[in-house]
Design a protein around this motif. Structure first.
Motif, PDB file in Angstrom:
ATOM      1  N   ASP A  84     -30.229  40.564  17.509  1.00  0.00           N
ATOM      2  CA  ASP A  84     -29.451  40.381  16.358  1.00  0.00           C
ATOM      3  C   ASP A  84     -28.502  39.413  16.298  1.00  0.00           C
ATOM      4  OD1 ASP A  84     -31.055  42.431  15.451  1.00  0.00           O
ATOM      5  OD2 ASP A  84     -29.740  44.125  16.164  1.00  0.00           O
ATOM      6  N   LYS A  92     -27.938  36.024  14.260  1.00  0.00           N
ATOM      7  CA  LYS A  92     -27.193  35.828  13.124  1.00  0.00           C
ATOM      8  C   LYS A  92     -27.841  35.183  11.951  1.00  0.00           C
ATOM      9  CE  LYS A  92     -23.766  38.216  14.680  1.00  0.00           C
ATOM     10  NZ  LYS A  92     -23.503  39.541  14.164  1.00  0.00           N
ATOM     11  N   LYS A 134     -29.715  34.700   8.351  1.00  0.00           N
ATOM     12  CA  LYS A 134     -29.515  35.320   7.307  1.00  0.00           C
ATOM     13  C   LYS A 134     -30.672  36.257   6.669  1.00  0.00           C
ATOM     14  CE  LYS A 134     -28.566  34.641   2.363  1.00  0.00           C
ATOM     15  NZ  LYS A 134     -29.848  35.426   1.731  1.00  0.00           N
ATOM     16  N   TRP A 140     -26.728  36.359  21.991  1.00  0.00           N
ATOM     17  CA  TRP A 140     -28.147  35.305  21.711  1.00  0.00           C
ATOM     18  C   TRP A 140     -28.363  34.429  22.929  1.00  0.00           C
ATOM     19  CZ3 TRP A 140     -27.702  29.959  21.217  1.00  0.00           C
ATOM     20  CH2 TRP A 140     -29.039  29.095  21.202  1.00  0.00           C
ATOM     21  N   ASN A 160     -25.922  39.088   7.264  1.00  0.00           N
ATOM     22  CA  ASN A 160     -25.398  37.619   7.788  1.00  0.00           C
ATOM     23  C   ASN A 160     -25.172  36.460   6.778  1.00  0.00           C
ATOM     24  OD1 ASN A 160     -25.619  38.822  10.447  1.00  0.00           O
ATOM     25  ND2 ASN A 160     -27.731  38.426  10.424  1.00  0.00           N
ATOM     26  N   VAL A 177     -22.746  33.615   7.418  1.00  0.00           N
ATOM     27  CA  VAL A 177     -22.501  33.423   9.011  1.00  0.00           C
ATOM     28  C   VAL A 177     -23.177  32.365   9.370  1.00  0.00           C
ATOM     29  CG1 VAL A 177     -22.692  34.834  11.108  1.00  0.00           C
ATOM     30  CG2 VAL A 177     -22.130  36.133   9.046  1.00  0.00           C
ATOM     31  N   ALA A 223     -26.242  31.415  15.123  1.00  0.00           N
ATOM     32  CA  ALA A 223     -25.452  31.450  16.581  1.00  0.00           C
ATOM     33  C   ALA A 223     -25.656  30.286  17.405  1.00  0.00           C
ATOM     34  CB  ALA A 223     -26.152  32.558  17.519  1.00  0.00           C
TER      35      ALA A 223
END
Length: 283
Positions: free
Chosen positions: A55, A58, A60, A94, A266, A269, A272
């Motif tokens: 998870d 990140k 979308k 991640w 996300n 965001v 990662a």
């Protein structure tokens, strides 16, 4: 035919990705890659591994790893050679694809020491980078030192041409990671229609240098199913039957997984790797 087996290199195919949700196309990648490698006469594919991303990636619209792993396990339940590994998805941070490849390679080196393996590849934590550095080339050293290591299967990264071309996106991959992936492990890349992968390899010095370790597999029976299109159909109340395994469709419906709300997860965001490598380049 059995007499030829000792001369063939055993291969484990590893597919990393979101699997959000897993589709029939994801499963077809494994079949296409295995057929191709067997037809070369040089390889024997002994296992396929699906490793859903955690998870913390990140992305979308990325729903919970628990659901994505559960769907992947349902999808592969009837396969006698493709399985799901939840090690990557269960990490709180991640993990780069290279670390996942290293993990599975190390697991093959010492299959009876899976627990000690988790200590061999610590998660990235500030201040521990120097300590971790010696682990980087451990698999290669072991392979060269032990005469028995030649019997250890090779782990190859299975992907679509979109993943290979993503190597060119700034801050999505580290150059040294790409180099180690293609040099030490290799790629089996399923070419999708409209992707000029050979040109991309030609234009990259790193990929060109290790082009013999990149296997391009032509997908003659084209299939344009994608997780993005599956989620779009679900948001619009359209049927996804025959695009995903029936058990996956049933799981999605039972848990009411994909909606306009889940697609906004996300949103805004930064992915990662982009976050990590962009900040690294500033330091």
């Amino acid at each position: 035919m059995a007499m030829e087996d000792p001369d063939k290199t055993e291969v484990v195919l590893l597919a990393c990705g979101s699997f959000n949700p897993i589709t029939n196309m994801h499963l077809r990648l494994f079949e296409l890659a295995r057929d191709y490698l067997h037809e070369t006469g040089k390889y024997k594919v002994i296992k396929g591994i699906i490793s859903p991303v955690g998870d913390a990636y990140k992305k979308k619209g990325l729903i919970s790893a628990n659901h994505r792993v559960a769907m992947a396990k349902l999808a592969t339940k009837n396969s006698d050679w493709v399985e799901v590994d939840d090690w990557e998805s269960s990490q709180s941070e991640w993990l780069e694809t290279l670390k996942v490849l290293r993990y599975h390679h190390q697991k093959l080196l010492s299959p009876d020491h899976t627990n000690s393996m988790q200590n061999a590849i610590p998660l990235s934590k500030p201040g521990r980078k120097r300590k971790r550095e010696p682990n980087r080339h451990d698999p290669v050293k072991k392979r060269n030192l032990s005469p028995d290591i030649k019997n250890v299967p090779q782990v190859k990264l299975l992907c679509g041409s979109d993943v290979l071309e993503s190597f060119g996106i700034p801050n999505l991959w580290k150059l040294e990671d790409i180099t180690e992936i293609v040099r030490n492990y290799g790629l089996v890349c399923i070419r999708r229609a409209g992707n000029d992968v050979q040109k991309f390899i030609y234009e990259s010095d790193t990929l060109w240098r290790h082009k013999d370790n990149i296997h391009l597999v032509e997908e003659w029976i084209t299939n344009d199913i994608s997780s993005t299109k599956i989620r779009r159909a679900l948001r619009r109340g359209q049927s996804i039957r025959y695009l995903v395994p029936d058990v996956v469709q049933a799981y999605i419906e039972k848990n009411n997984l994909y909606s306009p709300e889940s697609e906004d997860r996300n949103a805004g965001v930064v992915l990662a790797p982009l976050q990590k490598y962009a900040s690294d380049s500033k330091n």
